[in-house]
Structures are given as C-alpha cells and as structure tokens.
Design a protein around this motif. Structure first.
Motif, PDB file in Angstrom:
ATOM      1  N   TYR A  44     -14.445  -9.875   0.396  1.00 15.80           N
ATOM      2  CA  TYR A  44     -13.385  -9.162  -0.334  1.00 15.80           C
ATOM      3  C   TYR A  44     -12.498  -8.385   0.633  1.00 15.80           C
ATOM      4  CZ  TYR A  44     -11.239  -6.474  -4.139  1.00 15.80           C
ATOM      5  OH  TYR A  44     -10.351  -5.933  -5.024  1.00 15.80           O
ATOM      6  N   LEU A  45     -13.128  -7.844   1.683  1.00 10.49           N
ATOM      7  CA  LEU A  45     -12.396  -7.009   2.639  1.00 10.49           C
ATOM      8  C   LEU A  45     -11.285  -7.779   3.351  1.00 10.49           C
ATOM      9  CD1 LEU A  45     -15.343  -5.026   4.241  1.00 10.49           C
ATOM     10  CD2 LEU A  45     -13.724  -4.257   2.492  1.00 10.49           C
ATOM     11  N   ARG A  60      -5.365   0.549   6.282  1.00 12.54           N
ATOM     12  CA  ARG A  60      -4.098   0.434   5.586  1.00 12.54           C
ATOM     13  C   ARG A  60      -3.934   1.557   4.557  1.00 12.54           C
ATOM     14  NH1 ARG A  60      -4.237  -5.127   3.448  1.00 12.54           N
ATOM     15  NH2 ARG A  60      -4.548  -5.828   5.572  1.00 12.54           N
ATOM     16  N   ILE A 116     -10.946   6.839  -5.381  1.00  9.40           N
ATOM     17  CA  ILE A 116     -10.978   6.127  -4.094  1.00  9.40           C
ATOM     18  C   ILE A 116     -11.578   4.732  -4.259  1.00  9.40           C
ATOM     19  CG2 ILE A 116     -13.219   7.123  -3.392  1.00  9.40           C
ATOM     20  CD1 ILE A 116     -10.303   6.435  -1.008  1.00  9.40           C
ATOM     21  N   ARG A 117     -12.567   4.611  -5.165  1.00 10.50           N
ATOM     22  CA  ARG A 117     -13.186   3.289  -5.354  1.00 10.50           C
ATOM     23  C   ARG A 117     -12.182   2.330  -6.003  1.00 10.50           C
ATOM     24  NH1 ARG A 117     -17.531   6.535  -6.020  1.00 10.50           N
ATOM     25  NH2 ARG A 117     -17.258   6.786  -8.246  1.00 10.50           N
ATOM     26  N   ALA A 149       0.835  -1.202   0.000  1.00 11.35           N
ATOM     27  CA  ALA A 149       0.000   0.000   0.000  1.00 11.35           C
ATOM     28  C   ALA A 149       0.869   1.250   0.000  1.00 11.35           C
ATOM     29  CB  ALA A 149      -0.930  -0.014   1.216  1.00 11.35           C
ATOM     30  N   ARG A 151      -9.381  -0.092   4.901  1.00  7.81           N
ATOM     31  CA  ARG A 151      -9.406   1.376   4.988  1.00  7.81           C
ATOM     32  C   ARG A 151      -8.260   1.886   5.845  1.00  7.81           C
ATOM     33  NH1 ARG A 151     -13.006  -1.043   1.867  1.00  7.81           N
ATOM     34  NH2 ARG A 151     -14.820   0.214   1.329  1.00  7.81           N
ATOM     35  N   LEU A 177     -17.005  -2.128  -1.563  1.00  8.80           N
ATOM     36  CA  LEU A 177     -17.059  -0.662  -1.631  1.00  8.80           C
ATOM     37  C   LEU A 177     -18.320  -0.131  -0.958  1.00  8.80           C
ATOM     38  CD1 LEU A 177     -15.790  -0.185  -5.285  1.00  8.80           C
ATOM     39  CD2 LEU A 177     -14.551   0.276  -3.169  1.00  8.80           C
ATOM     40  N   ASP A 178     -19.418  -0.822  -1.147  1.00 14.71           N
ATOM     41  CA  ASP A 178     -20.664  -0.480  -0.455  1.00 14.71           C
ATOM     42  C   ASP A 178     -20.910  -1.552   0.594  1.00 14.71           C
ATOM     43  OD1 ASP A 178     -20.936   1.572  -2.222  1.00 14.71           O
ATOM     44  OD2 ASP A 178     -22.925   1.008  -2.957  1.00 14.71           O
ATOM     45  N   ARG A 179     -21.351  -1.120   1.745  1.00 19.25           N
ATOM     46  CA  ARG A 179     -21.676  -2.101   2.792  1.00 19.25           C
ATOM     47  C   ARG A 179     -23.086  -2.608   2.592  1.00 19.25           C
ATOM     48  NH1 ARG A 179     -19.569  -0.991   8.526  1.00 19.25           N
ATOM     49  NH2 ARG A 179     -21.768  -0.993   9.061  1.00 19.25           N
ATOM     50  N   LEU A 224      -9.517   1.452  -3.214  1.00 18.04           N
ATOM     51  CA  LEU A 224     -10.005   0.503  -2.204  1.00 18.04           C
ATOM     52  C   LEU A 224     -10.204  -0.896  -2.769  1.00 18.04           C
ATOM     53  CD1 LEU A 224     -12.515   2.728  -0.207  1.00 18.04           C
ATOM     54  CD2 LEU A 224     -10.296   1.880   0.548  1.00 18.04           C
ATOM     55  N   THR A 225     -10.261  -1.043  -4.093  1.00 16.45           N
ATOM     56  CA  THR A 225     -10.259  -2.410  -4.602  1.00 16.45           C
ATOM     57  C   THR A 225      -8.821  -2.957  -4.615  1.00 16.45           C
ATOM     58  OG1 THR A 225     -10.184  -1.663  -6.902  1.00 16.45           O
ATOM     59  CG2 THR A 225     -12.335  -2.184  -6.012  1.00 16.45           C
ATOM     60  N   TRP A 226      -7.847  -2.076  -4.684  1.00 19.82           N
ATOM     61  CA  TRP A 226      -6.456  -2.537  -4.588  1.00 19.82           C
ATOM     62  C   TRP A 226      -6.159  -2.932  -3.150  1.00 19.82           C
ATOM     63  CZ3 TRP A 226      -3.492   2.174  -7.145  1.00 19.82           C
ATOM     64  CH2 TRP A 226      -3.997   2.399  -8.436  1.00 19.82           C
ATOM     65  N   VAL A 227      -6.525  -2.051  -2.255  1.00 20.25           N
ATOM     66  CA  VAL A 227      -6.241  -2.232  -0.826  1.00 20.25           C
ATOM     67  C   VAL A 227      -7.559  -2.045  -0.076  1.00 20.25           C
ATOM     68  CG1 VAL A 227      -4.885  -1.412   1.134  1.00 20.25           C
ATOM     69  CG2 VAL A 227      -3.932  -1.265  -1.171  1.00 20.25           C
ATOM     70  N   PRO A 228      -8.283  -3.130   0.193  1.00 13.72           N
ATOM     71  CA  PRO A 228      -9.608  -2.981   0.782  1.00 13.72           C
ATOM     72  C   PRO A 228      -9.596  -2.501   2.233  1.00 13.72           C
ATOM     73  CG  PRO A 228      -9.248  -5.245   0.012  1.00 13.72           C
ATOM     74  CD  PRO A 228      -7.959  -4.523  -0.131  1.00 13.72           C
ATOM     75  N   LEU A 288     -17.205  -6.037  -4.126  1.00 12.87           N
ATOM     76  CA  LEU A 288     -15.852  -5.500  -3.975  1.00 12.87           C
ATOM     77  C   LEU A 288     -15.641  -4.779  -2.648  1.00 12.87           C
ATOM     78  CD1 LEU A 288     -15.503  -4.174  -7.603  1.00 12.87           C
ATOM     79  CD2 LEU A 288     -14.325  -6.139  -6.618  1.00 12.87           C
ATOM     80  N   PRO A 290      -6.034  -8.632  -2.980  1.00 12.88           N
ATOM     81  CA  PRO A 290      -7.272  -8.912  -3.708  1.00 12.88           C
ATOM     82  C   PRO A 290      -7.123  -8.931  -5.229  1.00 12.88           C
ATOM     83  CG  PRO A 290      -7.320  -6.735  -2.723  1.00 12.88           C
ATOM     84  CD  PRO A 290      -6.126  -7.417  -2.164  1.00 12.88           C
ATOM     85  N   LEU A 291      -6.139  -8.176  -5.760  1.00 13.15           N
ATOM     86  CA  LEU A 291      -6.026  -8.120  -7.223  1.00 13.15           C
ATOM     87  C   LEU A 291      -5.613  -9.463  -7.810  1.00 13.15           C
ATOM     88  CD1 LEU A 291      -4.300  -4.665  -7.733  1.00 13.15           C
ATOM     89  CD2 LEU A 291      -6.727  -5.226  -7.787  1.00 13.15           C
ATOM     90  N   ASP A 329     -20.150   4.199   2.618  1.00 10.40           N
ATOM     91  CA  ASP A 329     -19.853   3.617   1.314  1.00 10.40           C
ATOM     92  C   ASP A 329     -18.823   4.489   0.604  1.00 10.40           C
ATOM     93  OD1 ASP A 329     -21.702   1.640   1.757  1.00 10.40           O
ATOM     94  OD2 ASP A 329     -23.322   2.695   0.736  1.00 10.40           O
ATOM     95  N   ALA A 330     -17.960   3.854  -0.157  1.00  7.82           N
ATOM     96  CA  ALA A 330     -16.917   4.627  -0.850  1.00  7.82           C
ATOM     97  C   ALA A 330     -17.493   5.407  -2.030  1.00  7.82           C
ATOM     98  CB  ALA A 330     -15.837   3.695  -1.351  1.00  7.82           C
ATOM     99  N   SER A 348       0.704  -2.076  -5.262  1.00 13.01           N
ATOM    100  CA  SER A 348      -0.183  -2.278  -4.111  1.00 13.01           C
ATOM    101  C   SER A 348      -0.334  -3.758  -3.779  1.00 13.01           C
ATOM    102  CB  SER A 348      -1.548  -1.651  -4.378  1.00 13.01           C
ATOM    103  OG  SER A 348      -2.243  -2.411  -5.357  1.00 13.01           O
ATOM    104  N   ASN A 349      -0.219  -4.626  -4.775  1.00  7.77           N
ATOM    105  CA  ASN A 349      -0.407  -6.054  -4.522  1.00  7.77           C
ATOM    106  C   ASN A 349       0.859  -6.855  -4.836  1.00  7.77           C
ATOM    107  OD1 ASN A 349      -3.737  -7.206  -4.481  1.00  7.77           O
ATOM    108  ND2 ASN A 349      -3.189  -5.051  -4.395  1.00  7.77           N
TER     109      ASN A 349
END
Ligand SMILES: Nc1ncnc2c1ncn2[C@@H]1O[C@H](COP(=O)(O)OP(=O)(O)O)[C@@H](O)[C@H]1O
Ligand SMILES: [Mg+2]
Lengths: 254, 330
Positions: free
Chosen positions: B86-87, A105, A93-94, A7, A103, B71-73, A97-101, B69, B92-93, A253-254, B121-122
C-alpha cells in the motif's frame, strides 16, 4: 511531484476548513498590535534597551514590528503545533495516511501549507506592527519605507521557518502539550539561562538556538555572526525538526 | 461485471473494467510487546466476492486491516494489494477504499469538506464528493460539522470516503457498528453489489449472523491465528452438525427410537421424557427409522445449521477471557 501536489491541496483544504486557523490569525494580530504599540510607546519615552536605537537616536518602525513579532509568534506556533498534533488526538492521522501513505509527503505538504500561510501572515503582521509604530513613535521614528518592507519580509520568513520547525517537532512528539512546551523551552526559556553566566561556551551554545539565531537575523545584528548565518541556523533547525518527525512517522505505527 | 443496482451507480467515467485485484497476506505477523496480535496469516482475498473476516474481539482483525493499509508495520511478513505494498501506491484511494474508524476525523470540519480534502489528495474530481454523499444518503447533512453526526451518520461518511476513488478493493472494519436495521440492510446490499461488480470486498465483523447473510467466503481468526478460510457453506457444513429435534408422546417409544438411532448418529441428547435431539442424520432417515419401529411422533424438525454455531465451535478455544461477546478494543 503530482502526488505531492495532491497532498498539498488536501492539507490546504484541511487547514482552511476548521476554525483553528482563524483563531490563531486573530490572536496573532492582536498580539502584534498590542506588542508593537507598547514597544513604540516605550521607545518614544526612551525606555528601550540601548542597542535598539540607531546611531542617530531614532528607532526604526521595523524594529518595533520585530519586537511585536516575538509575541505574535506564539499564536502561530500554536497553530502549527495544533495542525499536526490534532491529527493524532483525533485519530485523523490514520485517515490522512491512507490518503497519502508516504510519511515524507504528508510532512512536506503540511510544512509547505502551514509555512506558506505563516509567511504571508507574518509579512502582513510585520507591516501592521510597523504601521502602528510610525504614529506612536512620532519624531523618534526613523521612517524609511525600504527598511519597513525588508523587516516585514524577514519577520514572515522567520515565522514561517519556526512554523515548519513546530510541525516537525510535533510530528516527532505527537502530543500537543509536549510539543508546545518543548518549543517554548527551546525558543525562550533556555537562551537566557545559558547567557546569564556570560560564559563563552554557553554563549556560543545559546547563539546556535533557533530563537537567538532568529533574533540576530531579524535585528540585522552582526555580533557573533552575520544575519544571514542567523537565518541559516533557523532553517537548519526547521529541516532537522522535519527530519526527526519524518523518522518517527516512518518508524512508529500510526 | 455482473448486475449493478441502479441506486449504486458507482463507476465514474472509468470506462476500463478493472483487472481483478486481490489482497495477499503473506505470513503476516504483528507483535505488540509480548502479545502476538496477528500470527503468521497466509491468506489471499479474491475479487468478485465478499470475504468476511471473522473473529472474536481482540482476535486481530483491525490490526490486520491496519497493516494492509500501511498504518501498522508488520513485525514480519507482508500485506500486498494487487502485488504491491500500500505504501508504494501513488494514488491509493483509486486502488483501495477503506473504512477503519469512522471517528478518525476532525469534528470541526464538515463532512463535505472532509471528503473534499480527501478527493484533492488523490486528484479526484470534487463532483465525485457530491456523488458519494448522495450514494450514502448524507447530502442533507454534508454541510454540518462532522462532530455533530450520529454514530450511523459517521459510519456513512466513512463509507462515502471508501467509495470516493471508485476503487477495485474495499476494506470495511465492522461497518454496521452503530447502524439501525435499515442501515444494516443497506450496507449488506452495498457489499453484495460491490462484489457483484467484480470488486474485492473484505469486511470484518464479530457478528456471525451478519456474515452469514453477506459473505461468500469467510476467513476466521482467533488470537491472531487463521482458523479457517473457506466458502460460507463449507464452513457451516464441516463445523456444525445439523440438529434434529424429535418429540414423542410416550417414554417407551422414545427409548426404542433412541436405541435404534444410536449406531447411526454421532450424538443423541435425551432432553426429557418426550424429546430427543439428534445430530449426524437427515430428517428423512430419522423419519424412516421411526416408521419402521412403528413409534408415534409429535414432532420431527430440523434447525438449520448456522455460521453462528460453526463459529462458536471454531473459536471455542481461542476466545480471550469473556471477550467473545463484549469488551476489548475494536
Ligand atoms: N497499538 C496497540 N498496542 C498494543 N496492543 C494492541 C494495539 N492494537 C491492538 N492491540 C491488541 O492486539 C489484539 C488485537 O486487536 P485488534 O486487531 O483490535 O482485534 P479485533 O479488531 O479483532 O477486535 C488485542 O489484544 C489488542 O488489545
Ligand atoms: Mg476491531
């Protein structure tokens, strides 16, 4: 730890692959140069507040650098704020956060990268301010190498903490305007308002704000508390802002 | 593992064939205030095939993908990738590649630097960045600022990002948006070959015609609710009758044929003095009836049933005001 390392590398790459960082650093340099030169000229003419002069009537170049830093900090605050709020305005940001879920970190990585960059920039700015001040102060200058480097280090540390504070606050507020205005208000607007009536309670309150605490730390003043406590107060603000940002990022939500 | 297209040599030194990975939606629900955008979805998306995610605009496709993903809870329920949230994925990639919103990047950064940050990042090797740029045909534009990209180039950059970690699961939200016909064909081929390699491919679209050519399985939602989850062929068969057109030169013959077919057919439309449309019978059956009656035919033709028809029928009740064709947010 491995994941945090990734990250951090990602945030480092992101920071140095847009122009924002260069604009911010150039602006900070100009503000430091202009501020330090102006305050040095005032000091030479004796036109500075009395408490800035040492017992022997001289002024340390480091002190002048600290005053310059109070101007230069705004370019660096803008940098930290834009790094975070820019993610929200672009929607990046979306992606991030898919790269590093995690928050936490993401926030730690951003804080570390921006903090480290500002730490180094701040030290160099401090040296620049002091270096400019020496010839301009002339015989008013109290040139002691040790003092100059310790002031420069302190400037770097203070600016880095304020940068981290800005990251956390921006993560919590998301919008660039809201974030910049809030930081500005907390750092420079509220303290003089609180201290004007010279009320004991209000003075204590002002002394607990990050700008005032940073000032104590940077000037090495020991009035309501020793400089180290000033540093701790600024650090506490930075941590609190990060926690606030983390809380919002996890909840929303992001 | 199925066949691989040489153009799409995707694996990078990953010698282990991945275990079949799937996506599970368990009573997944999302409310925005009083609006229920996703309403109790229970779906498992399997590996080795392309699963189309269909629904009119505003049906809740993007919201569902955002929940997968992390992003939304979710308001309630959960979305799992290979049994995990996913969290909780450390890298994850390498597990899931996603294209959600190709515009979600900083336009001041070059496409290559964007992917480079992503790779870091990964802990993905930077050489993989150049590989995926090559795959999506963006090598020449890679060092230009992403803000200058056309819609289609942005979409390709997003797809490059999805492929970066060589993941067994891929999510694409409306991937053909903004692509030219060549690009559309290319994406279709890419989806097919990714699934043929054993990956889980979940692609949303409001374009039914696209899914008919690309997907093996379709999950259709309307107003957040699951309408159907079945193989494409089955959806077509059960939801749209095959329509047969019969044209005759004289009105008398037409009336007699209609009378004859009525007991056998689910629906007959009398279009004009020379034309009938018939549902629920095969071409052969209609032809035999006409022969037995001795009526002359000028046309006997069948329009193949399409997913489009099936989809319109399925979602007829769940389309938000006029939003089936346009409007609403993606
Ligand atoms: N962040 C949000 N806040 C409020 N409503 C939202 C939000 N995101 C989506 N919606 C609403 O949820 C519904 C589903 O949206 P979406 O998932 O984007 O549908 P689709 O991708 O199928 O077109 C729509 O009515 C949309 O307006
Ligand atoms: Mg959508």
């Amino acid at each position: 730890m491995n994941a945090l390392h990734g990250a951090v590398r990602a945030e480092w790459t992101k920071l140095w692959t847009t122009r924002t960082v260069w604009w911010a650093l150039i602006t900070a340099t100009l503000l430091m140069a202009a501020g330090a030169a102006q305050y040095a000229i005032y000091a030479k003419g004796g036109d500075l507040s009395r408490d800035l002069f040492e017992a022997n009537g001289l002024v340390g170049p480091g002190t002048i650098a600290v005053m310059g830093a109070s101007l230069a900090q705004f370019a660096l605050i803008a940098l930290a704020t834009l790094v975070m709020t820019g993610e929200h305005s672009s929607g990046l940001i979306r992606t991030t956060l898919t790269w590093v879920p995690s928050r936490g970190r993401v926030l730690l990585a951003k804080g570390a990268v921006v903090g480290a960059t500002i730490l180094v920039a701040g030290i160099l700015l401090g040296l620049l301010g002091a270096g400019l001040a020496i010839p301009l102060l002339g015989d008013r200058g109290d040139v002691q190498g040790g003092q100059i480097t310790s002031h420069a280090l302190a400037i770097g540390v203070y600016l880095a903490l304020i940068g981290v504070l800005s990251i956390g606050l921006s993560a919590a507020l998301r919008g660039p305007v809201a974030s910049l205005v809030s930081i500005f208000v907390v750092l420079v607007v509220i303290p003089p308002i609180l201290t004007t009536p010279d009320n004991k309670v209000l003075n204590h309150l002002a002394a607990a704000l990050p700008g005032t605490a940073g000032d104590h730390y940077l000037r090495g003043s020991s009035d309501p508390y020793p400089p180290a406590i000033g540093l701790l107060i600024v650090a506490a603000w930075a941590v609190a802002a990060l926690l606030a940002g983390w809380w919002v990022m996890r909840r929303k939500d992001a | 593992m199925g066949e691989k297209l040489p153009l799409l040599a995707l694996a990078h030194g990953n010698s282990d064939p991945w275990r079949p990975t799937l996506i599970q939606l368990q009573h997944l629900t999302k409310r925005f205030g009083s609006l229920t955008a996703v309403d109790g979805l229970d779906v498992t998306i399997e590996a080795g095939r392309v699963t189309g995610f269909l629904g009119p605009n505003g049906a809740g496709k993007s919201t569902t993908m955002r929940m997968i993903l992390g992003l939304d809870r979710p308001t309630s329920g959960r979305a799992l990738v290979n049994g995990e949230s996913y969290l909780s994925l450390p890298q994850p990639l390498r597990e899931v590649g996603a294209l959600l919103d190709a515009k979600a990047l900083n336009g001041g950064r070059t496409g290559r630097n964007h992917l480079l940050a992503m790779a870091h990042s990964n802990s993905i090797s930077p050489s993989r960045v150049d590989e995926v740029l090559e795959i999506v045909g963006l090598t020449d534009a890679a060092r230009k600022r992403a803000g200058t990209y056309s819609l289609g180039m942005g979409q390709r950059l997003g797809i490059a990002g999805a492929l970066l970690g060589d993941p067994p699961v891929l999510l694409f939200d409306e991937p053909v948006n903004g692509l030219d016909p060549d690009g559309v064909r290319w994406v279709r081929q890419l989806m097919r070959s990714l699934a043929a390699e054993g990956r889980t491919v979940f692609v949303s679209s409001h374009l039914m015609s696209e899914m008919q050519l690309t997907a093996d399985q379709v999950v259709v939602i309307g107003r957040g609710k699951l309408l159907t989850n079945a193989p494409v062929s089955e959806v077509i068969a059960t939801n749209s009758g095959r329509t047969i057109t019969v044209r005759l030169p004289d009105a008398g013959g037409l009336a007699r044929l209609k009378e004859r077919l009525l007991p056998h057919s689910s629906r007959i439309h009398h279009l004009n003095d020379e034309e009938l449309t018939v549902e629920g019978l095969t071409l052969a059956e209609v032809g035999d009836h006409a022969h037995e009656l001795g009526v002359r035919l000028h046309e006997l033709s069948g329009k193949p049933a399409s997913l489009e028809d099936a989809y319109l029928q399925l979602t007829a009740d769940s389309v938000e005001f006029g939003s089936a064709v346009s409007g609403g947010r993606r």
